[in-house]
Design a protein around this motif. Structure first.
Motif, PDB file in Angstrom:
ATOM      1  N   HIS A   1       0.765  -1.092   0.067  1.00  0.00           N
ATOM      2  CA  HIS A   1      -0.018  -0.053  -0.018  1.00  0.00           C
ATOM      3  C   HIS A   1       0.863   1.368  -0.036  1.00  0.00           C
ATOM      4  CE1 HIS A   1      -3.427  -2.495   0.657  1.00  0.00           C
ATOM      5  NE2 HIS A   1      -3.203  -2.999   1.862  1.00  0.00           N
ATOM      6  N   TYR A   2       2.180   1.269   0.142  1.00  0.00           N
ATOM      7  CA  TYR A   2       3.003   2.401   0.387  1.00  0.00           C
ATOM      8  C   TYR A   2       4.462   2.003  -0.659  1.00  0.00           C
ATOM      9  CZ  TYR A   2       0.097   3.467   4.117  1.00  0.00           C
ATOM     10  OH  TYR A   2      -0.999   3.594   4.786  1.00  0.00           O
ATOM     11  N   PRO A   3       5.044   3.151  -0.772  1.00  0.00           N
ATOM     12  CA  PRO A   3       6.217   3.078  -1.469  1.00  0.00           C
ATOM     13  C   PRO A   3       7.135   1.967  -1.153  1.00  0.00           C
ATOM     14  CG  PRO A   3       5.888   5.409  -1.261  1.00  0.00           C
ATOM     15  CD  PRO A   3       4.975   4.627  -0.457  1.00  0.00           C
ATOM     16  N   ALA A   4       7.707   0.964  -1.869  1.00  0.00           N
ATOM     17  CA  ALA A   4       8.365  -0.040  -1.810  1.00  0.00           C
ATOM     18  C   ALA A   4       9.830   0.289  -0.962  1.00  0.00           C
ATOM     19  CB  ALA A   4       8.834  -0.871  -3.036  1.00  0.00           C
ATOM     20  N   SER A   5      10.184   1.399  -1.379  1.00  0.00           N
ATOM     21  CA  SER A   5      11.325   1.912  -0.542  1.00  0.00           C
ATOM     22  C   SER A   5      11.236   2.114   0.800  1.00  0.00           C
ATOM     23  CB  SER A   5      11.745   3.321  -1.174  1.00  0.00           C
ATOM     24  OG  SER A   5      10.920   4.427  -0.942  1.00  0.00           O
ATOM     25  N   LEU A   6      10.100   2.231   1.243  1.00  0.00           N
ATOM     26  CA  LEU A   6       9.585   2.548   2.651  1.00  0.00           C
ATOM     27  C   LEU A   6       9.645   1.268   3.478  1.00  0.00           C
ATOM     28  CD1 LEU A   6       8.493   4.388   4.956  1.00  0.00           C
ATOM     29  CD2 LEU A   6       6.100   3.707   4.354  1.00  0.00           C
ATOM     30  N   ALA A   7       8.928   0.300   2.980  1.00  0.00           N
ATOM     31  CA  ALA A   7       9.114  -1.265   3.395  1.00  0.00           C
ATOM     32  C   ALA A   7      10.501  -1.663   3.451  1.00  0.00           C
ATOM     33  CB  ALA A   7       8.500  -2.128   2.325  1.00  0.00           C
TER      34      ALA A   7
ATOM     35  N   VAL B   1      13.462   0.141   3.900  1.00  0.00           N
ATOM     36  CA  VAL B   1      14.040   0.966   5.269  1.00  0.00           C
ATOM     37  C   VAL B   1      13.787   0.528   6.134  1.00  0.00           C
ATOM     38  CG1 VAL B   1      14.435   3.198   6.015  1.00  0.00           C
ATOM     39  CG2 VAL B   1      14.567   3.138   3.299  1.00  0.00           C
ATOM     40  N   ALA B   2      12.192   0.321   6.337  1.00  0.00           N
ATOM     41  CA  ALA B   2      11.834  -0.247   7.794  1.00  0.00           C
ATOM     42  C   ALA B   2      12.177  -1.526   8.106  1.00  0.00           C
ATOM     43  CB  ALA B   2      10.364  -0.286   7.598  1.00  0.00           C
TER      44      ALA B   2
ATOM     45  N   MET C   1      15.967  -1.254   9.037  1.00  0.00           N
ATOM     46  CA  MET C   1      16.305  -0.512  10.359  1.00  0.00           C
ATOM     47  C   MET C   1      16.113  -1.652  11.578  1.00  0.00           C
ATOM     48  SD  MET C   1      14.526   2.998   9.731  1.00  0.00           S
ATOM     49  CE  MET C   1      14.870   3.668  11.332  1.00  0.00           C
ATOM     50  N   LEU C   2      14.802  -2.488  11.172  1.00  0.00           N
ATOM     51  CA  LEU C   2      14.358  -3.221  12.288  1.00  0.00           C
ATOM     52  C   LEU C   2      15.388  -4.574  12.319  1.00  0.00           C
ATOM     53  CD1 LEU C   2      11.785  -4.565  13.802  1.00  0.00           C
ATOM     54  CD2 LEU C   2      11.495  -6.041  11.762  1.00  0.00           C
ATOM     55  N   LEU C   3      16.161  -4.968  11.186  1.00  0.00           N
ATOM     56  CA  LEU C   3      16.939  -5.801  11.279  1.00  0.00           C
ATOM     57  C   LEU C   3      18.104  -5.692  11.915  1.00  0.00           C
ATOM     58  CD1 LEU C   3      17.725  -9.076  10.177  1.00  0.00           C
ATOM     59  CD2 LEU C   3      18.483  -7.832   8.267  1.00  0.00           C
ATOM     60  N   ILE C   4      18.793  -4.446  11.871  1.00  0.00           N
ATOM     61  CA  ILE C   4      19.812  -3.911  12.375  1.00  0.00           C
ATOM     62  C   ILE C   4      19.668  -3.822  14.164  1.00  0.00           C
ATOM     63  CG2 ILE C   4      21.546  -1.931  12.752  1.00  0.00           C
ATOM     64  CD1 ILE C   4      21.137  -1.318   9.752  1.00  0.00           C
ATOM     65  N   ALA C   5      18.656  -3.123  14.404  1.00  0.00           N
ATOM     66  CA  ALA C   5      18.313  -3.104  15.640  1.00  0.00           C
ATOM     67  C   ALA C   5      17.829  -4.327  16.414  1.00  0.00           C
ATOM     68  CB  ALA C   5      16.920  -2.075  15.986  1.00  0.00           C
ATOM     69  N   ASN C   6      17.404  -5.371  15.877  1.00  0.00           N
ATOM     70  CA  ASN C   6      16.987  -6.601  16.326  1.00  0.00           C
ATOM     71  C   ASN C   6      18.407  -7.469  16.827  1.00  0.00           C
ATOM     72  OD1 ASN C   6      14.336  -5.923  16.243  1.00  0.00           O
ATOM     73  ND2 ASN C   6      13.758  -7.619  15.114  1.00  0.00           N
ATOM     74  N   VAL C   7      19.334  -7.265  15.627  1.00  0.00           N
ATOM     75  CA  VAL C   7      20.574  -8.174  15.738  1.00  0.00           C
ATOM     76  C   VAL C   7      21.421  -7.710  16.994  1.00  0.00           C
ATOM     77  CG1 VAL C   7      22.893  -8.492  14.754  1.00  0.00           C
ATOM     78  CG2 VAL C   7      20.857  -8.809  13.352  1.00  0.00           C
TER      79      VAL C   7
ATOM     80  N   LEU D   1      12.012   4.378  13.970  1.00  0.00           N
ATOM     81  CA  LEU D   1      11.107   3.272  13.381  1.00  0.00           C
ATOM     82  C   LEU D   1       9.992   3.432  13.926  1.00  0.00           C
ATOM     83  CD1 LEU D   1      10.786   1.146  11.047  1.00  0.00           C
ATOM     84  CD2 LEU D   1      11.865  -0.376  12.693  1.00  0.00           C
ATOM     85  N   ALA D   2       9.836   3.437  15.338  1.00  0.00           N
ATOM     86  CA  ALA D   2       8.508   3.255  15.992  1.00  0.00           C
ATOM     87  C   ALA D   2       7.704   4.275  15.586  1.00  0.00           C
ATOM     88  CB  ALA D   2       8.791   3.053  17.484  1.00  0.00           C
ATOM     89  N   GLY D   3       8.225   5.653  15.804  1.00  0.00           N
ATOM     90  CA  GLY D   3       7.199   6.898  15.293  1.00  0.00           C
ATOM     91  C   GLY D   3       6.788   6.620  13.862  1.00  0.00           C
ATOM     92  N   LEU D   4       7.660   6.417  13.120  1.00  0.00           N
ATOM     93  CA  LEU D   4       7.406   6.280  11.522  1.00  0.00           C
ATOM     94  C   LEU D   4       6.288   5.246  11.513  1.00  0.00           C
ATOM     95  CD1 LEU D   4       7.342   7.105   8.589  1.00  0.00           C
ATOM     96  CD2 LEU D   4       9.435   5.460   8.525  1.00  0.00           C
ATOM     97  N   LEU D   5       6.679   4.026  12.049  1.00  0.00           N
ATOM     98  CA  LEU D   5       5.769   2.818  11.765  1.00  0.00           C
ATOM     99  C   LEU D   5       4.266   2.909  12.459  1.00  0.00           C
ATOM    100  CD1 LEU D   5       5.573  -0.104  10.717  1.00  0.00           C
ATOM    101  CD2 LEU D   5       6.614  -0.739  12.995  1.00  0.00           C
ATOM    102  N   ILE D   6       4.202   3.551  13.373  1.00  0.00           N
ATOM    103  CA  ILE D   6       2.897   3.844  14.407  1.00  0.00           C
ATOM    104  C   ILE D   6       2.206   4.668  13.580  1.00  0.00           C
ATOM    105  CG2 ILE D   6       1.913   4.330  16.468  1.00  0.00           C
ATOM    106  CD1 ILE D   6       4.528   3.181  17.935  1.00  0.00           C
ATOM    107  N   ALA D   7       2.756   5.630  13.175  1.00  0.00           N
ATOM    108  CA  ALA D   7       1.926   6.771  12.241  1.00  0.00           C
ATOM    109  C   ALA D   7       1.428   6.010  10.958  1.00  0.00           C
ATOM    110  CB  ALA D   7       2.712   7.909  11.993  1.00  0.00           C
TER     111      ALA D   7
END
Length: 441
Positions: free
Chosen positions: A103-109, A111-112, A115-121, A393-399
């Motif tokens: 539903h949104y630009p593929a680049s957004l998915a 990047v998200a 960011m998730l992968l780096i933070a989770n590792v 990521l949380a602020g962007l993702l929750i919005a």
């Protein structure tokens, strides 16, 4: 005359049919309260991972009871955003990354997901290190070897144990969190002071207290839990052979009620444990002049001379139990996001041979994290930048989730209720503000 052997066979077949009918009825109607609890309960429990335990311990040690109210402040935000993620997954039949991509630009998915992968590792590495340190405190031995073994065990369980059994295993692991509730009853808590700190907000607009509030927000509202719960709701519906809720809105109400109950129970457990850790460390460490804690294992070790061996053992054992719960959730959420981004087969209900890339991501995220604490990089610096990444990521993702859940084109007749959307919008604003404060203070 009826043959007794044939009669016994008929009775046996009848009994089997009755048992199958009973199981089917339970699957349809959720007649047991425990059956309503899965993704939300596990998400709430995983929220109190060893890194989170260190955060709550430091706040209790540094500020005593005065910041207990921050847990209540965060609670409605936790319920709101986890409810949004679960609802989006169940209604659309797709996880967050797949919905972002669709539903949104593929680049957004992209990047998200990165960011998730780096933070989770980074977080997995910190949690494994804390688990290794806790086991070393309990039995002695090499911390790094223990940490690596914990990582390997988590990967093997997640890949080779069937989903139904694995989900039950994770549900039982949530009981380890009650070790921290038990600690509160082992030490002598001044309950009036503790209650005052919880129910009467007290805040000085200084850098230290502001950073503590930011730390609580960042610990309690984590992007990986949003990806995990959305993916798990999709998987739960598939396991019970239910279509996505959006395909039959008139019959969706029981499932939506189940999701709400599951989420509220999970977030309540998370908040209760966080508060118990703050109260325990405020009662023991802060009251005896220990005001600086860097790791959860250090908090456990500091408890021993003050509160005794029982409190120490409970605290240390709880670190291992919560780590065994959180590490699979961290790795699993990354795998859901990556698999959804690249449209790979996904889900813990799949056999490994049918979802090789999904399980490969789980293994890679977990085992790569071992390098985080082997390369000698300052772990606190890594955790700081992990917190920054998670906050952004949380602020962007929750919005985006809030807009998604309000969009009738995506959610159909089952768009989120106004109270949930209001909490989602408020949480996005709070998380953006908290991240800005972290960078400026």
């Amino acid at each position: 005359m009826v043959d007794p052997v044939r009669q016994t066979g008929l009775a046996s077949d009848s009994g089997k049919q009755a048992r199958r009918s009973t199981r089917a009825s339970r699957e349809r109607h959720g007649d047991s309260f425990s059956r309503k609890l899965c993704a939300g309960l596990i998400s709430g429990a995983a929220d109190d991972d060893p890194s989170g335990i260190a955060t709550y311990s430091q706040i209790g040690a540094q500020f005593g009871f005065s910041l207990g109210w921050t847990v209540l402040f965060c609670y409605p935000f936790m319920v709101g955003v986890q409810g949004l993620s679960a609802r989006i997954g169940a209604v659309t039949g797709q996880g967050l990354a797949r919905n972002l991509r669709r539903h949104y630009p593929a680049s957004l998915a992209r990047v998200a997901t990165l960011m998730l992968l780096i933070a989770n590792v980074i977080n997995i590495g910190a949690d494994l290190a804390a688990m290794g340190a806790a086991l070393r405190l309990l039995v002695g031995g090499p911390q790094l070897v223990y940490a690596a073994l914990f990582g390997i065990v988590c990967v093997l369980l997640e890949i080779f144990v069937r989903y139904r059994r694995y989900a039950m295993f994770l549900k039982w692991l949530t009981l380890s969190l009650f070790a921290y509730v038990a600690v509160v009853f082992v030490v002598d808590v001044p309950w009036m002071d503790a209650a005052r700190g919880v129910f009467i907000p007290s805040f000085t607009f200084g850098g230290e207290q502001a950073m503590a509030l930011v730390a609580v927000l960042g610990t309690t509202i984590s992007p990986y839990l949003l990806f995990w719960q959305a993916g798990q709701e999709v998987e739960e519906l598939g396991r019970r052979h239910h279509p996505r809720l959006g395909a039959n809105p008139q019959a969706a109400e029981p499932e939506l009620v189940r999701i709400e109950i599951d989420t509220v129970v999970g977030m309540t457990l998370s908040g209760l444990v966080a508060l118990s850790i703050m109260i325990a460390t405020a009662t023991t460490l802060h009251a005896n002049g220990t005001t600086h804690i860097e790791t959860s294992a250090q908090a456990a070790e500091a408890l021993r001379p003050i509160a005794g061996n029982v409190a120490f053992a409970l605290f240390a054992a709880g670190i291992i139990g919560t780590g065994m719960l959180a590490v699979p959730v961290l790795a699993g959420s990354a795998a859901y996001a990556v698999a959804e981004l690249f449209q790979w087969a996904e889900g813990l209900d799949h056999a490994p041979r049918r979802a090789k890339a999904f399980y490969g991501t789980i293994a890679l995220a977990t085992l790569a994290s071992v390098a985080v604490f082997l390369v000698g990089v300052d772990p606190f610096l890594l955790l700081y930048w992990s917190a920054v990444i998670n906050g952004v990521l949380a602020g962007l993702l929750i919005a985006i989730m809030t807009m998604m859940a309000a969009n009738r084109r995506i959610m159909g007749q089952l768009k989120a209720p106004r109270w949930m959307l209001a909490l989602g919008g408020a949480t996005a604003i709070v998380m953006v503000s908290a991240t800005a404060a972290m960078l400026l203070l």
